[in-house]
Motif scaffolding. Sequence first.
Motif, short mmCIF file in Angstrom:
data_model
loop_
_atom_site.label_atom_id
_atom_site.label_comp_id
_atom_site.label_asym_id
_atom_site.label_seq_id
_atom_site.Cartn_x
_atom_site.Cartn_y
_atom_site.Cartn_z
N SER A 157 0.82 -1.22 0.00
CA SER A 157 0.00 0.00 0.00
C SER A 157 0.85 1.27 0.00
N TYR A 158 0.38 2.30 0.67
CA TYR A 158 0.89 3.65 0.46
C TYR A 158 2.39 3.80 0.75
N ASP A 159 2.85 3.34 1.92
CA ASP A 159 4.24 3.55 2.28
C ASP A 159 5.20 2.87 1.30
N GLN A 160 4.81 1.71 0.79
CA GLN A 160 5.64 1.03 -0.21
C GLN A 160 5.84 1.93 -1.42
N ALA A 161 4.76 2.56 -1.88
CA ALA A 161 4.84 3.45 -3.03
C ALA A 161 5.62 4.71 -2.70
N LEU A 162 5.41 5.25 -1.50
CA LEU A 162 6.09 6.48 -1.10
C LEU A 162 7.60 6.31 -1.16
N PHE B 163 15.47 12.74 -2.33
CA PHE B 163 14.44 12.62 -1.29
C PHE B 163 13.16 13.39 -1.61
N GLN B 164 12.90 13.64 -2.89
CA GLN B 164 11.67 14.32 -3.27
C GLN B 164 10.57 13.30 -3.60
N GLY B 165 9.31 13.71 -3.43
CA GLY B 165 8.22 12.81 -3.78
C GLY B 165 6.86 13.46 -3.62
N SER B 166 6.02 13.31 -4.63
CA SER B 166 4.65 13.84 -4.53
C SER B 166 3.82 13.02 -3.55
N LEU B 167 4.14 11.72 -3.41
CA LEU B 167 3.42 10.90 -2.43
C LEU B 167 3.82 11.29 -1.01
N SER B 168 5.08 11.61 -0.82
CA SER B 168 5.50 12.11 0.48
C SER B 168 4.83 13.44 0.78
N SER C 252 2.18 15.42 4.09
CA SER C 252 2.67 16.65 4.74
C SER C 252 1.53 17.42 5.38
N SER C 253 1.88 18.31 6.29
CA SER C 253 0.87 19.14 6.95
C SER C 253 0.24 20.11 5.96
N ALA C 254 1.00 20.52 4.94
CA ALA C 254 0.46 21.44 3.94
C ALA C 254 -0.73 20.83 3.23
N VAL C 255 -0.67 19.54 2.93
CA VAL C 255 -1.78 18.86 2.25
C VAL C 255 -2.85 18.42 3.24
N ILE C 256 -2.43 17.75 4.32
CA ILE C 256 -3.38 17.18 5.27
C ILE C 256 -4.11 18.25 6.06
N ALA C 257 -3.37 19.22 6.59
CA ALA C 257 -3.98 20.22 7.47
C ALA C 257 -4.45 21.47 6.73
N ASP C 258 -3.68 21.89 5.71
CA ASP C 258 -3.98 23.15 5.04
C ASP C 258 -4.71 22.98 3.72
N GLY C 259 -4.85 21.75 3.24
CA GLY C 259 -5.57 21.51 2.00
C GLY C 259 -4.85 21.97 0.75
N GLN C 260 -3.52 22.07 0.79
CA GLN C 260 -2.77 22.51 -0.39
C GLN C 260 -2.63 21.37 -1.39
N ILE C 261 -2.14 21.71 -2.56
CA ILE C 261 -1.95 20.75 -3.64
C ILE C 261 -0.62 20.00 -3.44
N HIS C 262 -0.62 18.72 -3.80
CA HIS C 262 0.62 17.93 -3.75
C HIS C 262 1.70 18.59 -4.61
N LYS C 263 2.93 18.56 -4.10
CA LYS C 263 4.07 19.15 -4.82
C LYS C 263 5.04 18.04 -5.24
N VAL C 264 5.47 18.07 -6.48
CA VAL C 264 6.42 17.05 -6.93
C VAL C 264 7.81 17.29 -6.35
N PHE C 265 8.10 18.52 -5.93
CA PHE C 265 9.42 18.88 -5.42
C PHE C 265 9.49 18.86 -3.90
N TYR C 266 8.46 18.34 -3.25
CA TYR C 266 8.45 18.26 -1.78
C TYR C 266 9.58 17.34 -1.31
N ASN C 267 10.31 17.76 -0.25
CA ASN C 267 11.44 16.98 0.26
C ASN C 267 11.03 16.22 1.52
#
Length: 541
Positions: free
Chosen positions: A45-50, A64-69, A73-88
């Motif tokens: 499931s998710y962690d394997q893909a991450l 160490f970048q990943g859109s699944l990671s 993140s708090s930006a997506v989970i708490a703030d409702g932001q869009i997934h970033k491909v460059f997130y570290n």
Amino acid sequence: MLISKIKKLSLDETSGWRLVCVLASIFFVLVSFFALHRFYSFYASYDQALFDQLFWNTIHGRFFQGSLSSGQSSAVIADGQIHKVFYNHLGQHFVIDFILWLPIYALFPTGATLVLLQVALMTAGGLVLYATSRHYLPTNIAVLIVAAYFGANTVIGPTLANFYEYCQIPLFVFSMLWAFAKRKWSLFWLFVALTLGIREDTGITLFGFGLYLIYTRRHARVGIALCLVSFAYVSLITNQVMELFSNDNSRLYLKGIFGKFAPGNDSPSTLQILWGMITHPVEVFKSVFIPFDRRVRYMLNHWLPLLFVPVISPTAWITISPPLLVLLIQERKLALGVNIRYALTVMPGIYYGAIIWWSQNQNKFNASVQRWWIRCIVLSLIITVISSPNRAFYFLIPESFNPWVYTPLTRQWEHVGHVRTLMNNINPSSSVSTTTYLLPHLATRRKIVRLPHIQIQNDLKQIEYVEFILADVWRDLRYQKSFQDERTDLVNFASLVDRFINEYKYGIVDIQDDVILLQKQLISQPNVLNKWAKLRAELQE
């Protein structure tokens, strides 16, 4: 035959190593088989893909970048932001030891490589455990220690789980203990450094061993140094270094897991959580012992394959006290799951405690004790198989008895064939949104998110809709009778697909075996829309 060999009270060095290598080979082959089967039959499931995407991005120069990671993140989970491909990812967990395994992954860049890597690391940990045991113990007891390791639910379960950084703990910690036993100090500190590099919090496990060395007084200076290094590393990395990437560690993990010790603080630091524990002793006491029965069951799983020796081993209790305390005071129940990664943080101390106890009580070992020890190991194996850790034995053990939920092997692989057929329509470089259990098979790409998200922020920081949506509702339809998560997923799925089609301009490519593939800016054919109408009616029922 193996049991008869183990029952021999006298084993020479050569036969001991030979027997341990046989045990390790059996463990590696069987666990690899079931782990790979779990992966390829869509139970990872998710962690394997991450982590697969993390490795894939890193070998392509995007460390160490990943859109699944980003999705965690708090930006997506708490703030409702869009997934970033460059997130570290290093803002969530500081996993620099992954660099060690990049050459292997670069040769075989697929999720299956991580599956085998995890099994290999856990197997290697058992071999080093034997080398450490032999320094203190005769061959027969050392072999039983290793047999207990390879037969433990707390070893097999996490190894059959999604890939996670904690699978490095047994190898590096047992190597550190071996180096300590041999007084090879340069190697000792090398493995201390490697253990710290596993993740930002593995210093807590090392802190327990430092306490033990202080307790014994024979190497108090080494123990003090180990405690100071571990504490300083955890404090520095969590409070300073990780904050350079994001505030996710404090905002999500520390607040979400230990927030009761820092009320009113949305981004507590490690030191603030520690101070909160010191100033709230009653809360700590309640967390440690309540609910008591669940804590006892958790420890029984650790003790059983070792004939319950760690219960009476002061070494075991001292070494596991810091990581065990961290697990007990957490607000999430999964921290005490024996089939997931967290069990590996306390496991080395339990085995080291057994080694030290037997080294001081060898006169208590006899044929009767050996027979009971072997029975405990066999019982541990039986319990492990019956519990079907991480659904690895789903084709042997029903996932629910009331109501009855069971998937025959032939039916699952028939479904896999349909999913693979639809996946072949997706270009390896295309952006994708898909359901949880399909993520590991599409993770080696720059842009991927989990449904219901269908937007992603690209490298130019532009927001775009994914090109393909692949959703497997067959699994949810089968499991919704027994599992709340699957029922919840089905509730809004029909209207969600309608929105994809009507509002976001997606068309249905095909539907096979309750798996639906949509593509952006595609006009759905009438026969495919008829298939969707039938599936939609089934979902509404």
